[in-house]
Design a protein around this motif. Structure first.
Motif, PDB file in Angstrom:
ATOM      1  N   VAL A  49       0.850  -1.189   0.000  1.00  0.00           N
ATOM      2  CA  VAL A  49       0.000   0.000   0.000  1.00  0.00           C
ATOM      3  C   VAL A  49       0.884   1.235   0.000  1.00  0.00           C
ATOM      4  N   ASP A  50       0.654   2.131  -0.968  1.00  0.00           N
ATOM      5  CA  ASP A  50       1.475   3.338  -1.015  1.00  0.00           C
ATOM      6  C   ASP A  50       0.878   4.423  -0.119  1.00  0.00           C
ATOM      7  N   LYS A  51       1.575   5.537  -0.035  1.00  0.00           N
ATOM      8  CA  LYS A  51       1.170   6.596   0.892  1.00  0.00           C
ATOM      9  C   LYS A  51      -0.187   7.195   0.554  1.00  0.00           C
ATOM     10  N   SER A  52      -0.598   7.087  -0.695  1.00  0.00           N
ATOM     11  CA  SER A  52      -1.902   7.622  -1.097  1.00  0.00           C
ATOM     12  C   SER A  52      -3.029   6.661  -0.730  1.00  0.00           C
ATOM     13  N   GLY A  53      -2.659   5.448  -0.306  1.00  0.00           N
ATOM     14  CA  GLY A  53      -3.661   4.451   0.040  1.00  0.00           C
ATOM     15  C   GLY A  53      -3.968   3.476  -1.079  1.00  0.00           C
ATOM     16  N   ARG A  54      -3.300   3.640  -2.205  1.00  0.00           N
ATOM     17  CA  ARG A  54      -3.532   2.745  -3.337  1.00  0.00           C
ATOM     18  C   ARG A  54      -2.936   1.377  -3.049  1.00  0.00           C
ATOM     19  N   VAL A  55      -3.701   0.331  -3.336  1.00  0.00           N
ATOM     20  CA  VAL A  55      -3.288  -1.041  -3.054  1.00  0.00           C
ATOM     21  C   VAL A  55      -2.807  -1.720  -4.333  1.00  0.00           C
ATOM     22  N   HIS A  56      -1.657  -2.385  -4.259  1.00  0.00           N
ATOM     23  CA  HIS A  56      -1.091  -3.092  -5.396  1.00  0.00           C
ATOM     24  C   HIS A  56      -0.983  -4.576  -5.048  1.00  0.00           C
ATOM     25  N   ASN A  57      -1.522  -5.434  -5.891  1.00  0.00           N
ATOM     26  CA  ASN A  57      -1.434  -6.880  -5.699  1.00  0.00           C
ATOM     27  C   ASN A  57      -0.099  -7.392  -6.226  1.00  0.00           C
ATOM     28  N   VAL A  58       0.621  -8.133  -5.417  1.00  0.00           N
ATOM     29  CA  VAL A  58       1.976  -8.548  -5.775  1.00  0.00           C
ATOM     30  C   VAL A  58       2.279  -9.931  -5.170  1.00  0.00           C
ATOM     31  N   ASP A  65       7.775 -11.268 -13.245  1.00  0.00           N
ATOM     32  CA  ASP A  65       8.361 -11.600 -14.539  1.00  0.00           C
ATOM     33  C   ASP A  65       9.786 -12.139 -14.410  1.00  0.00           C
ATOM     34  N   GLY A  66      10.015 -13.007 -13.436  1.00  0.00           N
ATOM     35  CA  GLY A  66      11.321 -13.615 -13.264  1.00  0.00           C
ATOM     36  C   GLY A  66      12.352 -12.721 -12.609  1.00  0.00           C
ATOM     37  N   LYS A  67      11.943 -11.537 -12.170  1.00  0.00           N
ATOM     38  CA  LYS A  67      12.869 -10.598 -11.545  1.00  0.00           C
ATOM     39  C   LYS A  67      12.507 -10.408 -10.070  1.00  0.00           C
ATOM     40  N   THR A  68      13.525 -10.075  -9.290  1.00  0.00           N
ATOM     41  CA  THR A  68      13.299  -9.706  -7.894  1.00  0.00           C
ATOM     42  C   THR A  68      13.468  -8.201  -7.760  1.00  0.00           C
ATOM     43  N   LEU A  69      12.434  -7.544  -7.272  1.00  0.00           N
ATOM     44  CA  LEU A  69      12.466  -6.106  -7.078  1.00  0.00           C
ATOM     45  C   LEU A  69      12.398  -5.807  -5.584  1.00  0.00           C
ATOM     46  N   ILE A  70      12.906  -4.665  -5.194  1.00  0.00           N
ATOM     47  CA  ILE A  70      12.735  -4.199  -3.820  1.00  0.00           C
ATOM     48  C   ILE A  70      11.990  -2.868  -3.863  1.00  0.00           C
ATOM     49  N   ILE A  71      11.198  -2.617  -2.828  1.00  0.00           N
ATOM     50  CA  ILE A  71      10.405  -1.399  -2.793  1.00  0.00           C
ATOM     51  C   ILE A  71      11.019  -0.369  -1.850  1.00  0.00           C
ATOM     52  N   ASP A  72      10.707   0.867  -2.099  1.00  0.00           N
ATOM     53  CA  ASP A  72      11.103   1.959  -1.220  1.00  0.00           C
ATOM     54  C   ASP A  72      10.122   1.990  -0.049  1.00  0.00           C
ATOM     55  N   ASN A  73      10.607   1.674   1.157  1.00  0.00           N
ATOM     56  CA  ASN A  73       9.673   1.601   2.281  1.00  0.00           C
ATOM     57  C   ASN A  73       9.190   2.966   2.762  1.00  0.00           C
ATOM     58  N   ASN A  74       9.717   4.028   2.186  1.00  0.00           N
ATOM     59  CA  ASN A  74       9.163   5.358   2.463  1.00  0.00           C
ATOM     60  C   ASN A  74       7.921   5.618   1.618  1.00  0.00           C
ATOM     61  N   ILE A  75       7.871   4.986   0.450  1.00  0.00           N
ATOM     62  CA  ILE A  75       6.728   5.148  -0.447  1.00  0.00           C
ATOM     63  C   ILE A  75       5.634   4.136  -0.126  1.00  0.00           C
ATOM     64  N   TYR A  76       6.049   2.946   0.344  1.00  0.00           N
ATOM     65  CA  TYR A  76       5.098   1.879   0.667  1.00  0.00           C
ATOM     66  C   TYR A  76       5.195   1.534   2.159  1.00  0.00           C
ATOM     67  N   PRO A  77       4.429   2.223   2.984  1.00  0.00           N
ATOM     68  CA  PRO A  77       4.537   2.033   4.430  1.00  0.00           C
ATOM     69  C   PRO A  77       3.812   0.806   4.972  1.00  0.00           C
ATOM     70  N   LYS A  78       3.099   0.095   4.118  1.00  0.00           N
ATOM     71  CA  LYS A  78       2.301  -1.020   4.620  1.00  0.00           C
ATOM     72  C   LYS A  78       2.270  -2.150   3.596  1.00  0.00           C
ATOM     73  N   PHE A  79       2.353  -3.384   4.091  1.00  0.00           N
ATOM     74  CA  PHE A  79       2.194  -4.532   3.198  1.00  0.00           C
ATOM     75  C   PHE A  79       1.539  -5.678   3.957  1.00  0.00           C
ATOM     76  N   THR A  80       0.908  -6.556   3.206  1.00  0.00           N
ATOM     77  CA  THR A  80       0.219  -7.713   3.772  1.00  0.00           C
ATOM     78  C   THR A  80       0.624  -8.957   3.007  1.00  0.00           C
ATOM     79  N   ILE A  81       0.875 -10.031   3.732  1.00  0.00           N
ATOM     80  CA  ILE A  81       1.173 -11.333   3.136  1.00  0.00           C
ATOM     81  C   ILE A  81      -0.012 -12.248   3.415  1.00  0.00           C
TER      82      ILE A  81
END
Length: 227
Positions: free
Chosen positions: A56-65, A81-97
């Protein structure tokens, strides 16, 4: 029934994968870093495999990943797509598994946030929300350290590095006060300065705090009392 539930969830998971190369606040994780933990005992990951979830980004938008959480580097990794990405935890303050626990035969969910500030912790540190009341919350902070071997060990055999993990629990009052507690009556009473009403509650209800779920029940009780 469990097999049907798992199959349905698996199909749903694959349908979630989105093309996120151009999503702001993500970057490729170098292959050298992906391979860096080989030969090290233990693991820094909350869960070893990538699981379906959301960020979830700071605007509240939810991204399925698909994601997993590195508690040593304090990084959330995405698989796309076969790649490993890392997120900026300042932009995405919340995540759910979220995933199907085959032993339980049901979906389980873990929500992490770095918007809860805990004394002594980095501002970007994620904590696992276990109870989320208005008057009382309970969070778990997972810290992982790398214990690097400095000697060759007995007989000249090289000892591998190893990860060591520490879990800490915090009760967070509505006024922002943070109390570190352990899963024991003694620890909780000490945190509340041996509050007489809490002692009476423990005695009357024969409360024995020994596990994480006992702390969750305590937080829910305190929240209901407006404490």
């Amino acid at each position: 029934m469990k097999k049907l539930l798992l199959a349905a969830f698996t199909i749903c998971c694959f349908s979630l994968q989105a093309q996120i190369e151009n999503m702001s606040g993500t970057m490729n994780k170098p292959i050298s870093e992906i391979e860096q933990y080989k030969g090290t005992q233990g693991s820094p990951y909350f869960l070893e495999e990538f699981k379906a979830g959301t960020i979830v980004d700071k605007s509240g938008r939810v991204h399925n990943v698909f994601l997993k959480y590195d508690t040593y580097q304090e990084e959330v990794e995405l698989f796309n797509d076969g790649k490993t990405l890392i997120i900026d935890n300042n932009i995405y303050p919340k995540f759910t598994i979220e995933f199907i626990d085959e032993k339980l035969g049901k979906k389980v969910s873990y929500t992490f946030t770095n918007e809860i500030k805990i004394p002594g912790m980095k501002r970007s540190k994620y904590s696992l929300v276990l109870a989320d009341g208005e008057n009382m919350k309970l969070v778990k902070v997972i810290q992982t350290f790398l214990n690097e071997s400095q000697d060759s060990g007995y007989g000249g055999i090289v000892q591998p590095h190893r990860f060591e993990t520490k879990e800490m629990y915090f009760l967070l009052k509505g006024n922002g006060e943070s109390l570190e507690v352990k899963a024991s009556n003694k620890s909780v009473l000490k945190a509340f300065n041996n509050d007489p009403s809490l002692k009476a509650y423990f005695k009357k209800q024969k409360v024995k705090i020994r596990r994480e779920k006992d702390l969750v029940e305590l937080a829910e009780y305190l929240d209901s009392k407006g404490q």
